[in-house]
Design an enzyme around this catalytic site. Structure first.
Site, mmCIF file in Angstrom:
data_model
loop_
_atom_site.group_PDB
_atom_site.id
_atom_site.type_symbol
_atom_site.label_atom_id
_atom_site.label_comp_id
_atom_site.label_asym_id
_atom_site.label_seq_id
_atom_site.Cartn_x
_atom_site.Cartn_y
_atom_site.Cartn_z
ATOM 1 N N GLY A 148 0.908 -1.281 -0.100
ATOM 2 C CA GLY A 148 -0.126 0.122 -0.079
ATOM 3 C C GLY A 148 1.020 1.136 -0.154
ATOM 4 O O GLY A 148 1.683 1.486 -0.839
ATOM 5 N N CYS A 166 13.663 5.007 -3.402
ATOM 6 C CA CYS A 166 12.696 4.557 -4.409
ATOM 7 C C CYS A 166 13.538 4.481 -5.738
ATOM 8 O O CYS A 166 13.113 4.583 -7.171
ATOM 9 C CB CYS A 166 11.842 5.377 -4.536
ATOM 10 S SG CYS A 166 10.601 5.637 -3.314
#
Length: 202
Positions: A148, A166
């Site tokens: 999520g 990321c």
């Protein structure tokens, strides 16, 4: 049917990860969707196609390979984690639509605290002036999404400097506390979960 909201408190990452996998694998098609609110003990998680080279200097923080999309990120106390266990077939939602829903839930919540944020189509997540405040990572299996979003509230951000967040070298991260917002992570979870619930039942 409104999703079931579960507040799990602070939990080790691996235990919740295994519970999500089991939920998706054994899900009854008639079961309600669930939103799990949790904070994790310090951990780096590496996505399914994540490159180890983006983990620069983990030190004593464990690195766990997981099955979500995306590269490497950090989770720790003071960060809101919301895991979205959603029947994507029932809601006719593709993976990209799920990502957009979670991004919009963060953006809408931040706007309630006077913070202007945006998403980037080329780099999933939520940003404030190019500083990342929210991350998205999903897996869809058996028509059930899991994993999520994470939203930085009031936490030690220094572990982010020991990775390429990321997969982006030099990416700066930020949090609500940097903008003078002082709330508990559980309080922050309420508007995020409410936005998702409303979107799924509208």
């Amino acid at each position: 049917m409104q999703p079931i909201l579960r507040f799990l408190g602070q939990q080790p990452y691996e235990e919740v990860f295994k519970a999500m996998q089991a939920f998706a694998l054994n899900r009854n098609p008639l079961a309600a969707d669930e939103l799990w609110i949790v904070e994790h003990s310090p951990v780096y998680t590496l996505g399914l196609n994540g490159k180890q080279e983006h983990v620069l200097d983990p030190g004593d923080i464990p690195v766990i390979r997981t099955d979500r999309g995306g590269q490497v990120t950090y989770h720790g106390p003071g960060q809101l984690i919301l895991y979205a266990l959603i029947d994507t077939k029932h809601h006719s939602m593709a993976a990209r639509q799920m990502v957009t829903l979670l991004e919009q839930a963060i953006i809408h919540t931040l706007s309630q605290y006077g913070i202007d944020a945006n998403a980037k189509p080329e780099a999933p997540g939520v940003y404030i002036d190019d500083k990342k405040i929210g991350s998205i990572g999903l897996r869809i299996k058996n028509n059930c999404s899991y994993h999520g979003l994470s939203l930085n509230n009031r936490m030690d951000l220094s572990p982010f400097t020991r990775i390429n967040p990321c997969g982006y070298a030099g990416l700066t991260v930020t949090q609500l506390a940097d903008f003078g917002v002082d709330i508990t992570t559980q309080e922050l979870a309420i508007p995020v979960a409410h936005f998702i619930s409303e979107a799924l039942t509208s």
